[in-house]
Design an enzyme around this catalytic site. Structure first.
Site, PDB file in Angstrom:
ATOM      1  CE1 TYR A 177      -9.375  -4.012   6.286  1.00  0.00           C
ATOM      2  CE2 TYR A 177      -9.016  -5.118   4.199  1.00  0.00           C
ATOM      3  CZ  TYR A 177      -9.372  -5.160   5.534  1.00  0.00           C
ATOM      4  OH  TYR A 177      -9.734  -6.354   6.110  1.00  0.00           O
ATOM      5  CG  ASP A 188      -2.104  -0.972   0.996  1.00  0.00           C
ATOM      6  OD1 ASP A 188      -2.233  -1.516  -0.119  1.00  0.00           O
ATOM      7  OD2 ASP A 188      -2.881  -1.199   1.942  1.00  0.00           O
TER       8      ASP A 188
END
Length: 620
Positions: free
Chosen positions: A373, A289
């Protein structure tokens, strides 16, 4: 005068773009996935004094979609000069991070592909306008024809209407492999029709419970912290500089307490989310990420009363878009104080004296949304000198179809809806400077002692100390049963008892990377195979999985560095700490997940000569 670690301004980003263009580095269509401050060495920063001139340098990663070539450019804004150009080989060096515009463009590419449309039609979906094409990083699996190609892999989700959550309706069994430069689907995997789950998974719409009364957090006299020069924060003896990086997000620089250095720099330098489903549709699901999606670029604008409560100071963040033009993220960083329970308390049975003090902490935080997320990063500074990082994961679990025969790799969270098992593994980069630039690292374990003449009743235990002397010794595992911590001690200063002043890193001891040693993700995320790595400090070694993580084959970063086996005893050091959550989703995680926390603590150990909070006044 600008400080060497001041966050990049909009004017500096404009100047960087002009400098790149002047040197013919921004040809037609060239994109700039990363434009960041090139931070000076520790010694240079430590020697800086107000009024000194500063050589402001930037690091830019450039991508030419027309040719597929990329390079990293180091440039000085102060000298208006290009210092270095590093050409990349995409087959060997990996790809630049994925840009937001590339993610947005995938929808049109996929929906123009006849094979994908036919796959949707076989599932009864003729109108694809309500299909959400979800672009995801491709990883590196040595698949035929993929080496050197800039790719994303795309899964699909159906919406019942434009405001319906698509995560409730995965169109399973289909994945499109997309070449971003050719703007085509180069391969389509279709393993067969699977029913699309029907039940909706929307949230945040009420009706709401009526049981709560208002809870007000107020500081009528204002906060106890001060912020000067837009960057420098002082609170309860702490002093530090707030930084922001487009890849890492929030960075704390020059962290000191009572005018004594603790850390030159702390940040979350990488995170990886490996999934456990080995099937042909999802085996490739492993996301970096930070390195692939750029955490800082995805930072939220925080809202008072929602993300933060109390007497808040916000910092905006300025980042560069793919055109190398400045984009301001309003209220990207939140600074506030919190009550944190009892600091210390005692009722003395001999004197009858009673005393208690309340504890408060300073919180510096930001939130980033990466696909499904959301991650909150909270640095807590305590009055007793402790530093904690609390990372909170929330948002929507990734979903797929779940058939009645069950699945070894997923939990059923709603009728016919599964959420694959996965991990969230973070790596903190800790450039510690405990009472000076040079330090040492020891591994401390508790040790049981057998009954002996010295220990006749068997009650004795002690602590063992193992010096981490070189980089090859620096890959360590946490151990709850051994009470293991890692002590970073000063090579320059001792306390009044004659011991080196120190801080200890207290880990949580969760699982490290669970993939097999031979797996692609293990090579690419080698940092996640150990809880701790220790390396000699080098400002050019920024990221534990290497510079270009996207589609890199692996073994970059920490594996390369520790192979040099540099000496760590009494030198400048960096700690890399892996921690995280192994997530077996529950029904309670659907349709939106309550926050799950993980983190670590840095605590003073002989850094002070006694309890440093004895002067905290009693509460009112």
């Amino acid at each position: 005068m600008t400080h060497p670690l001041s966050r990049l301004t909009a004017d500096e980003i404009d100047a960087a773009r002009a400098l790149l263009a002047e040197h013919d580095l921004l040809g037609p269509g060239v994109r700039v996935p990363v434009l960041a401050l090139e931070e000076p060495r520790r010694a240079e920063v430590a020697a800086h004094r107000d009024g000194d001139s500063v050589d402001r340098r930037v690091r830019a990663v450039l991508l030419d979609p027309a040719t597929g070539t990329s390079r990293t450019v180091l440039a000085s804004l102060s000298r208006a000069a290009i210092d270095e150009r590093i050409e990349h080989d995409p087959a060997a060096d990996g790809q630049p991070p994925i840009t937001g515009e590339e993610m947005e463009g995938v929808d049109a590419i996929v929906k123009a592909d006849p094979g994908w449309r036919e796959a949707m039609a076989r599932r009864g979906i003729d109108d694809v306008s309500l299909v959400a094409a979800c672009p995801l990083s491709a990883g590196s699996f040595d698949l035929p024809g993929e080496k050197g190609r800039r790719m994303l892999r795309v899964l699909s989700f159906l919406q019942h209407r434009p405001d319906d959550s698509p995560w409730a309706h995965p169109v399973d069994g289909v994945v499109a492999y997309v070449d971003l430069l050719e703007r085509t689907v180069v391969e389509l995997i279709d393993t067969g029709v699977v029913p699309v789950p029907e039940e909706e998974g929307n949230f945040g719409e009420g009706p709401y419970r009526q049981s709560r009364t208002p809870l007000h957090v107020t500081q009528p006299e204002g906060p106890s912290f001060t912020v000067s020069g837009d960057d420098v924060v002082e609170w309860e003896g702490w002093r530090f500089r707030v930084g922001f990086d487009p890849r890492e997000g929030l960075v704390l620089h020059q962290l000191s307490i009572m005018d004594r250095p603790v850390a030159h720099r702390v940040s979350v330098a990488e995170m990886v989310v490996p999934y456990a489903d080995p099937g042909p549709v999802r085996f490739w699901q492993n996301y970096f990420d930070a390195g692939e999606y750029l955490l800082g670029q995805q930072a939220n604008s925080l809202e008072l009363g929602c993300d933060c409560v109390g007497e808040i100071h916000y910092f905006d963040a300025v980042v560069a878009d793919p055109d190398a033009r400045p984009r301001t993220i309003r209220n990207a960083i939140c600074l506030h104080e919190e009550d944190d329970g009892v600091l210390w308390k005692h009722t003395d049975v001999f004197t009858g004296k009673q005393a208690v003090r309340r504890r408060r902490r300073l919180v510096v935080s930001f939130f980033a949304t990466i696909g499904n997320y959301d991650y909150g990063f909270y640095w807590h500074l305590h009055q007793d000198g402790a530093v904690e990082l609390d990372v909170r994961s929330t948002g929507v679990v990734f979903t797929g179809a779940y058939d009645e025969r069950g699945s070894r790799w997923a939990s059923q969270v709603a009728p016919g809806l599964g959420a694959p098992y996965h991990q969230h593994l973070f790596c903190a980069r800790l450039d510690l400077t405990v009472d000076g630039a040079e330090g040492r690292v020891d591994e401390l374990d508790v040790r049981r002692l057998p009954v002996s003449a010295e220990n006749p009743y068997g009650n004795a235990f002690e602590r063992s100390v193992t010096r981490i002397g070189s980089e090859r010794d620096g890959g360590r595992m946490a151990s709850m049963k051994d009470g293991r911590v890692w002590r970073v001690s000063s090579a320059q200063r001792r306390n009044r008892l004659g011991e080196p002043t120190a801080y200890v890193l207290e880990p949580e001891d969760g699982p490290t990377l669970l993939a097999d040693d031979s797996a692609s993700i293990t090579a690419r995320a080698a940092f996640a195979t150990r809880h701790l790595w220790v390396t000699a400090y080098d400002p050019a070694r920024r990221y534990p999985a290497g510079e270009l993580v996207n589609q890199h084959a692996g073994h970059a970063g920490l594996p390369e560095w520790v192979a040099e086996d540099r000496d760590l005893d009494g030198t400048e050091i960096t700690l890399w700490h892996t921690f995280g959550v192994t997530h077996f989703p529950r029904p309670e995680d659907w349709p939106v997940m309550p926050t799950a926390s993980c983190g670590f603590r840095l605590a003073p150990s002989g850094f002070f000569d006694r309890n440093p909070t004895l002067d905290v006044p009693p509460g009112h």
